[in-house]
Design an enzyme around this catalytic site. Sequence first.
Site, short mmCIF file in Angstrom:
data_model
loop_
_atom_site.label_atom_id
_atom_site.label_comp_id
_atom_site.label_asym_id
_atom_site.label_seq_id
_atom_site.Cartn_x
_atom_site.Cartn_y
_atom_site.Cartn_z
N SER A 140 0.83 -1.21 0.00
CA SER A 140 0.00 0.00 0.00
C SER A 140 0.87 1.25 0.00
CB SER A 140 -0.93 0.00 1.22
OG SER A 140 -1.64 1.22 1.31
N TRP A 188 2.20 1.67 -3.41
CA TRP A 188 1.14 2.15 -4.31
C TRP A 188 1.07 3.66 -4.28
CZ3 TRP A 188 -3.13 5.22 -3.56
CH2 TRP A 188 -4.08 5.25 -4.59
N HIS A 189 1.29 4.25 -3.10
CA HIS A 189 1.15 5.70 -2.97
C HIS A 189 2.29 6.45 -3.65
CE1 HIS A 189 -1.90 4.77 0.08
NE2 HIS A 189 -2.31 6.01 -0.09
N GLY A 190 3.42 5.84 -3.85
CA GLY A 190 4.50 6.56 -4.51
C GLY A 190 5.79 5.77 -4.56
N PHE A 199 -0.94 10.16 -7.53
CA PHE A 199 -0.90 8.72 -7.38
C PHE A 199 -1.69 7.99 -8.47
CE2 PHE A 199 -0.86 10.18 -2.76
CZ PHE A 199 0.52 10.32 -2.77
#
Length: 442
Positions: A275, A278-280, A442
């Site tokens: 996770s 996923w954000h960066g 994102f």
Amino acid sequence: MFFKPVYILILGFTIVIDYFAGIFIENAVGYKRKTFLIISLIANIGVLAIFKYYNFFIENINSFAPSPFLPYLSILLPIGLSFHTFQAMSYTIEVYRGNQKAERHFGIYALYVMFYPQLVAGPIERPQNVLYQFHIKHHFSYENVTNGLKLMAWGMFKKVVVGDHLAIMVDKVYNNPTQYEGLPLIIATVFFAFQIYCDFSGYSDIALGSAQVMGFKLMQNFDRPYFSKSISEFWRRWHISLSTWFRDYLYIPLGGSRVPYYRQLFNLFIVFMVSGLWHGASWNFIIWGALHGLLLVLARLRERFLPTLHLKANNLVAKIIHILIVFILVDFCWVFFRARTFADAKYIITHLFSNISLNSLKNVDFVRNNILLGESKQLFLVTVLSLVLMEIVHYFQRNLSIRSYLSTQNKWLRWGLYCLLISWILLFGAFEKPAQFIYFQF
């Protein structure tokens, strides 16, 4: 396309691949079904890997080499790439699982991926929730229009009145953290927690509201997260569409609650690491995800082995203590999310309580630069007042939506509040320095 028109081909590529993959998966039998699913997933994850993570991985690989030998790509990150990629993947996975019929109408499937209210920042929808809505003829509905506009106005209030003013103050500190210590770091860190909430939930409200105006219903993405009394509750209330996506398509396939207890904890930690990624494409995001994973693992271990230490939230004082503890832990993690580098995050954490002196509050220049963080006293007070009013509304929404409540009141009260909200937005919105929605990146 506004920044780079050719990037529409990215959406075109994934739409075509997944449209045919869904049909092939539905018609195939045996191992062929999984083969078509894998092709779809590789296409979607491959696009993410190239545009979002390629340079990050190359940078880390080159850092271990005697001299850089792998080239970097000079590319822009398409806005909202992770959102519509995850939404596309949920479609083929649900078709594979037999929970969704393959969509034969190419235009409607393309609309599922490119539905404009939530294309760039979610919520990340499931095909079962929205695809059937695109087949329905939608007629004008006064109730839908008015309720949608109310939600959009509330989202605008959160974004341009609260979030964007907080952004100005937070940016001043976090863009140059080594210039500060003590109170300004604490204030900016607390403000960022509310900035990112107002920014992201404000977008979600505008997305849900604009969809409702047209007659479509999207899933709720936020549910008063800072009233959570545990970390697990926080993640049931924050970015609901993403947390449930990882639960359904990563945590459960890894075994969910069917595997041994310690494997469950390991899987939970891995899910939050992913996770974070996923954000960066940054170690700061990975650390942020890992911290939340660690907090959830520790919470589960405590519940299993030290149940007597669990403070039951059965009275107001206990509930407030729980909420404050969770907010402090979440806010600590936000430091890594917002800081530009790991070095900045380390500096902020180690200097949060440095050189704090109440005597400094008597100094006008200190207050202006370190408490007001560059804002005028009037705008600072308006921003804080708006923030407090927002949280009061959230508190009263625990049992009943404010929109439902207003619909039962007389027209003079309703329209008076509508005019007050719109006037407040126009008078105090940060329109001179508009800030991009944080989650667009994102």
